[in-house]
Each structure stands twice: as C-alpha cells, then as structure tokens.
Design a protein around this motif. Structure first.
Motif, PDB file in Angstrom:
ATOM      1  N   SER A  40       2.646   0.755  82.096  1.00  0.00           N
ATOM      2  CA  SER A  40       3.930   0.408  82.720  1.00  0.00           C
ATOM      3  C   SER A  40       4.884   1.600  82.700  1.00  0.00           C
ATOM      4  O   SER A  40       5.658   1.789  83.638  1.00  0.00           O
ATOM      5  CB  SER A  40       4.549  -0.805  82.028  1.00  0.00           C
ATOM      6  N   ASP A  41       4.832   2.416  81.648  1.00  0.00           N
ATOM      7  CA  ASP A  41       5.681   3.619  81.600  1.00  0.00           C
ATOM      8  C   ASP A  41       5.360   4.565  82.753  1.00  0.00           C
ATOM      9  O   ASP A  41       6.253   5.112  83.391  1.00  0.00           O
ATOM     10  CB  ASP A  41       5.518   4.362  80.277  1.00  0.00           C
ATOM     11  N   ASN A  42       4.068   4.757  83.008  1.00  0.00           N
ATOM     12  CA  ASN A  42       3.674   5.650  84.099  1.00  0.00           C
ATOM     13  C   ASN A  42       4.052   5.077  85.461  1.00  0.00           C
ATOM     14  O   ASN A  42       4.406   5.823  86.378  1.00  0.00           O
ATOM     15  CB  ASN A  42       2.177   5.934  84.041  1.00  0.00           C
ATOM     16  N   LEU A  43       3.988   3.765  85.603  1.00  0.00           N
ATOM     17  CA  LEU A  43       4.390   3.143  86.863  1.00  0.00           C
ATOM     18  C   LEU A  43       5.895   3.313  87.097  1.00  0.00           C
ATOM     19  O   LEU A  43       6.330   3.563  88.223  1.00  0.00           O
ATOM     20  CB  LEU A  43       4.017   1.662  86.877  1.00  0.00           C
ATOM     21  N   ILE A  44       6.673   3.206  86.050  1.00  0.00           N
ATOM     22  CA  ILE A  44       8.125   3.420  86.159  1.00  0.00           C
ATOM     23  C   ILE A  44       8.400   4.867  86.563  1.00  0.00           C
ATOM     24  O   ILE A  44       9.217   5.138  87.439  1.00  0.00           O
ATOM     25  CB  ILE A  44       8.828   3.055  84.831  1.00  0.00           C
ATOM     26  N   LEU A  62       3.438  14.500  85.747  1.00  0.00           N
ATOM     27  CA  LEU A  62       4.101  13.200  85.909  1.00  0.00           C
ATOM     28  C   LEU A  62       5.448  13.132  85.197  1.00  0.00           C
ATOM     29  O   LEU A  62       6.464  12.779  85.802  1.00  0.00           O
ATOM     30  CB  LEU A  62       3.173  12.091  85.402  1.00  0.00           C
ATOM     31  N   THR A  63       5.491  13.455  83.926  1.00  0.00           N
ATOM     32  CA  THR A  63       6.723  13.302  83.149  1.00  0.00           C
ATOM     33  C   THR A  63       7.819  14.214  83.675  1.00  0.00           C
ATOM     34  O   THR A  63       8.958  13.780  83.865  1.00  0.00           O
ATOM     35  CB  THR A  63       6.455  13.566  81.654  1.00  0.00           C
ATOM     36  N   GLU A  64       7.499  15.480  83.934  1.00  0.00           N
ATOM     37  CA  GLU A  64       8.516  16.407  84.440  1.00  0.00           C
ATOM     38  C   GLU A  64       9.000  15.979  85.827  1.00  0.00           C
ATOM     39  O   GLU A  64      10.198  16.021  86.115  1.00  0.00           O
ATOM     40  CB  GLU A  64       7.979  17.837  84.493  1.00  0.00           C
ATOM     41  N   ALA A  65       8.092  15.557  86.678  1.00  0.00           N
ATOM     42  CA  ALA A  65       8.483  15.096  88.016  1.00  0.00           C
ATOM     43  C   ALA A  65       9.414  13.898  87.920  1.00  0.00           C
ATOM     44  O   ALA A  65      10.395  13.795  88.657  1.00  0.00           O
ATOM     45  CB  ALA A  65       7.240  14.745  88.836  1.00  0.00           C
ATOM     46  N   SER A  66       9.132  12.997  86.994  1.00  0.00           N
ATOM     47  CA  SER A  66       9.977  11.820  86.807  1.00  0.00           C
ATOM     48  C   SER A  66      11.376  12.211  86.353  1.00  0.00           C
ATOM     49  O   SER A  66      12.379  11.688  86.858  1.00  0.00           O
ATOM     50  CB  SER A  66       9.337  10.886  85.772  1.00  0.00           C
ATOM     51  N   ILE A  67      11.463  13.142  85.433  1.00  0.00           N
ATOM     52  CA  ILE A  67      12.771  13.612  84.941  1.00  0.00           C
ATOM     53  C   ILE A  67      13.547  14.258  86.080  1.00  0.00           C
ATOM     54  O   ILE A  67      14.737  13.988  86.267  1.00  0.00           O
ATOM     55  CB  ILE A  67      12.585  14.601  83.771  1.00  0.00           C
ATOM     56  N   LEU A  68      12.884  15.100  86.844  1.00  0.00           N
ATOM     57  CA  LEU A  68      13.563  15.786  87.945  1.00  0.00           C
ATOM     58  C   LEU A  68      13.995  14.810  89.033  1.00  0.00           C
ATOM     59  O   LEU A  68      15.050  14.984  89.644  1.00  0.00           O
ATOM     60  CB  LEU A  68      12.655  16.867  88.534  1.00  0.00           C
TER      61      LEU A  68
END
Length: 136
Positions: free
Chosen positions: A41-45, A67-73
């Motif tokens: 679910s974290d990755n889907l968010i 994934l994580t950096e793209a989400s933050i940006l």
C-alpha cells in the motif's frame, strides 16, 4: 487513474495512459528481474503521487528516478526540492571534508572542486538576481 468509486460508472473517466503505465510498472521486469513497483500500500500511495505529475512520471518511467525519490519530488514544491538538494549537497561536502586530510593530492579533485565552486556561484547569482528583481 481517473477511477471514481463513488460513481455508478467508476471506470468512465479511466485514464488509459496511466493504466498502461501502472500495468507496465507492476509487471515488466527491470535489469535485476524485478518489477519497478511492488504491490504494498505504501508503494501504491507513492505511485499515485508520481502519476499526478507528468514530468516526474516520465523521469520515473525512464528509470531516472527511483520510486521513493520520485514520490518525494512529485509531492513537493520546487522551493522545497531545491532546498533539499542544497542540504544534501552540503551534507555530502561536509562528509568529503572529513576525509580531506586522509587523501593524497590529486589534480582531478582540484578540478572537481573548481567546478563545484563555479556551480555554487551560478546558483548564488541566480538567487540573488531574483531578490534584486531580475527574474531570469
């Protein structure tokens, strides 16, 4: 994605491009034989945040951002991102500084430091120009 679960026709506004991207990210394997997004679910968010920003989506799909950096940006405004990059750079330079006394002289290190100083001057001049009313 354009899915509206409140509607009588939840898929009426489905974004076919985002569905294609999502399917590719879940099922297409990378060079390490793993999918880019695992179904937690974290990755889907995170993925939802990424898909809401076209520029970040393209960088993520092309493999330029994890994934994580793209989400933050994707969720940050440009000023926050800029500040984060400056803080990250400062932290890296401070770490390098703690090793400086341990290394041998190397001309390529001097060239790299000159390059860093020039980039810092250019950034400072751009920001100072904005303060002075000269928006480039």
């Amino acid at each position: 994605m354009g899915i509206n679960l409140e509607s009588n026709e939840p898929l009426k506004q489905l974004d076919q491009d985002n569905l294609r991207i999502l399917t590719k990210l879940f099922f297409e394997k990378n060079s390490e034989n793993k999918s880019r997004v695992l179904g937690s679910s974290d990755n889907l968010i995170k993925l939802n945040k990424i898909l809401s920003n076209t520029e970040i989506t393209n960088k993520f799909i092309n493999g330029d951002l994890p994934l994580t950096e793209a989400s933050i940006l994707a969720e940050s405004d440009r000023d926050d991102i800029f500040y984060k990059y400056l803080k990250d750079a400062l932290n890296c330079l401070e770490e390098a500084n703690s090793y400086a006394y341990k290394i041998k002289y190397n001309e390529s290190n001097i060239d790299l430091l000159k390059n860093i100083v020039e980039i810092c001057k250019a950034i400072r001049n751009t920001i100072q120009g904005k303060k002075d009313g000269c928006d480039f």
